[in-house]
Design a protein around this motif. Structure first.
Motif, mmCIF file in Angstrom:
data_model
loop_
_atom_site.group_PDB
_atom_site.id
_atom_site.type_symbol
_atom_site.label_atom_id
_atom_site.label_comp_id
_atom_site.label_asym_id
_atom_site.label_seq_id
_atom_site.Cartn_x
_atom_site.Cartn_y
_atom_site.Cartn_z
ATOM 1 N N PHE A 19 0.835 -1.202 0.000
ATOM 2 C CA PHE A 19 0.000 0.000 0.000
ATOM 3 C C PHE A 19 0.868 1.250 0.000
ATOM 4 O O PHE A 19 0.603 2.211 -0.744
ATOM 5 C CB PHE A 19 -0.923 -0.006 1.216
ATOM 6 N N LEU A 20 1.905 1.262 0.837
ATOM 7 C CA LEU A 20 2.808 2.408 0.883
ATOM 8 C C LEU A 20 3.503 2.610 -0.458
ATOM 9 O O LEU A 20 3.640 3.739 -0.942
ATOM 10 C CB LEU A 20 3.850 2.215 1.993
ATOM 11 N N ARG A 21 3.959 1.525 -1.069
ATOM 12 C CA ARG A 21 4.635 1.618 -2.369
ATOM 13 C C ARG A 21 3.711 2.195 -3.434
ATOM 14 O O ARG A 21 4.136 3.006 -4.265
ATOM 15 C CB ARG A 21 5.110 0.235 -2.789
ATOM 16 N N LEU A 27 8.030 6.579 -1.847
ATOM 17 C CA LEU A 27 8.322 5.157 -1.683
ATOM 18 C C LEU A 27 8.186 4.412 -3.010
ATOM 19 O O LEU A 27 8.923 3.453 -3.264
ATOM 20 C CB LEU A 27 7.395 4.554 -0.627
ATOM 21 N N HIS A 28 7.247 4.841 -3.838
ATOM 22 C CA HIS A 28 7.144 4.251 -5.172
ATOM 23 C C HIS A 28 8.428 4.497 -5.959
ATOM 24 O O HIS A 28 8.930 3.604 -6.657
ATOM 25 C CB HIS A 28 5.943 4.842 -5.914
ATOM 26 N N THR A 93 10.048 -4.980 -2.191
ATOM 27 C CA THR A 93 8.829 -4.605 -1.479
ATOM 28 C C THR A 93 8.496 -5.607 -0.382
ATOM 29 O O THR A 93 8.235 -5.228 0.771
ATOM 30 C CB THR A 93 7.645 -4.506 -2.455
ATOM 31 N N ASP A 94 8.469 -6.895 -0.728
ATOM 32 C CA ASP A 94 8.068 -7.936 0.218
ATOM 33 C C ASP A 94 9.241 -8.519 0.996
ATOM 34 O O ASP A 94 9.032 -9.194 2.006
ATOM 35 C CB ASP A 94 7.358 -9.075 -0.525
ATOM 36 N N PHE A 171 6.644 4.486 9.862
ATOM 37 C CA PHE A 171 6.345 5.562 10.796
ATOM 38 C C PHE A 171 6.818 6.906 10.245
ATOM 39 O O PHE A 171 6.107 7.914 10.310
ATOM 40 C CB PHE A 171 7.015 5.287 12.142
ATOM 41 N N VAL A 172 8.044 6.931 9.659
ATOM 42 C CA VAL A 172 8.573 8.173 9.107
ATOM 43 C C VAL A 172 7.757 8.619 7.902
ATOM 44 O O VAL A 172 7.497 9.810 7.712
ATOM 45 C CB VAL A 172 10.055 7.991 8.728
ATOM 46 N N SER A 173 7.325 7.671 7.068
ATOM 47 C CA SER A 173 6.521 8.030 5.899
ATOM 48 C C SER A 173 5.168 8.595 6.336
ATOM 49 O O SER A 173 4.603 9.459 5.654
ATOM 50 C CB SER A 173 6.322 6.811 4.999
#
Length: 380
Positions: A19-21, A27-28, A93-94, A171-173
């Protein structure tokens, strides 16, 4: 996957990383950059070939395998060049990549490699069996077949399942995204700067009636408003000195904007540190010098090469299976080519210096001709 009515920690964690990516541009960009840097062109090399003819035939077999290895057959451009970005995107990612080799119906070779979702894989002791297990609707299935391959990134001694490069940044993102939302709210509240036209009413003339004075003031006001309203972009308002034109805007806008920029920059640098990249590699310009950028890029490429070496073992595993099924007694090796055109001049200068040193050593009689030829051959 659900266990005892709850989402497993592994599944929840990987879904969060995906989800973040997919939803945070920074992050993407991190995953995209790592995946594309790692997906360098490469080639197979045949080892222990008994003849040039066998070498050529084995190379053709591996080239055919590279063209059909992509799991999604409906992609006409599918091949190894499409498989590697998929591989590295999942790996970064994983924190893992896994799947099965699918053979052709007549068992004459590898049809393709079928990846599976790493979030459905767990490790541990189950019913007296230690190893990897695939969670299915009918229960866990032990993954112990020779057709299964698992690659974990950045393993630790606890399980060895691998860890995502995003594991240290959620957390930082969140803070970074909160800063962006704060900026949106602040900008929406402040709106656009507006003109505030202040008109000082003229003094009442001697003997002028109240009604005449009011009419004169209103007419002057209306004329000034019409003049400001009809002023073209290239025109300038001209009035008596009893008219003042001021801007309406948030006080201290420059100072508050600069403070927001510094705070947001700090969060970006934290995320970049967590993903082992520099801001300039993600499109951010913070005044990085050329030497520092070159040093950081070289450092990143060393990390890319370390992951590529592990990936080469996976591709060699696939290639050796194909060669064995086809009846070849030789084996293969895979090499990534990280050559970059804009570094060609630097590499050429380094190689020239090495050749000159070899010639000087041979001319001085410090090395034999055979040793010099071997050293030159290693440079080619």
């Amino acid at each position: 996957i659900w266990r005892n009515g709850n989402l497993t920690p592994s599944k929840f964690r990987l879904e969060l990383f995906r989800f973040l990516r997919d939803n945070i541009p920074l992050l993407h960009a991190c995953i995209w950059t790592w995946s594309r840097l790692s997906s360098a062109p490469g080639r197979f090399e045949i080892l222990n070939a008994t003849s040039p003819s066998q070498n050529d035939q084995a190379m053709q077999v591996l080239e055919d395998l590279a063209q059909r290895i992509y799991p999604f057959q409906y992609h006409k451009m599918g091949g190894l060049e499409s498989f590697l970005p998929l591989f590295f995107s999942s790996l970064y990612t994983d924190g893992a990549f896994a799947g099965f080799v699918i053979l052709t119906p007549d068992m004459s070779g590898i049809e393709r490699f079928y990846p599976i979702d790493p979030s459905y894989i767990s490790a541990g002791d189950m019913d007296g069996h230690d190893g990897l297990f695939l969670e299915t609707e009918k229960g866990p299935v032990k993954l112990d077949g020779d057709d299964f391959y698992y690659f974990g990134l950045n393993n630790d001694i606890k399980q060895g399942l691998g860890k995502s490069i995003l594991s240290s940044v959620p957390f930082v993102s969140y803070i970074e995204q909160q800063l962006i939302d704060d900026m949106r709210r602040t900008a929406h509240n402040a709106g656009y700067h507006r003109l505030h036209v202040k008109i000082t009413p003229p003094e009442k003339l001697s003997g002028e009636s109240d009604e005449a004075y009011v009419n004169r003031v209103n007419e002057y006001f209306d004329d000034t408003v019409a003049m400001i309203r009809d002023c073209e972009p290239e025109d300038n308002p001209v009035t008596w000195d009893n008219v003042k034109v001021e801007y309406i805007g948030p006080s201290g806008a420059a100072a508050s904007g600069n403070a927001w920029f510094l705070s947001h920059r700090a969060m970006i640098e934290e995320i970049c540190a967590g993903t082992n990249l520099s801001p300039f590699m993600l499109g951010f310009s913070y005044g990085t010098t050329h030497n520092w950028a070159q040093f950081k890029f070289d450092l990143v490429m060393r990390q890319v090469i370390s992951v590529q070496r592990q990936t080469s073992r996976f591709l060699e595993w696939l290639g050796n299976i194909e060669l064995s099924i086809k009846g070849f007694g030789c084996r293969c090796r895979y090499h990534f080519d990280n050559t970059l055109s804009y570094l060609a001049s630097d590499r050429a200068e380094i190689e020239k210096t090495r050749v000159d040193n070899i010639i000087k050593l041979h001319s001085a009689g410090l090395v034999t001709r055979e040793k010099a030829e071997e050293a030159v051959a290693r440079l080619i």
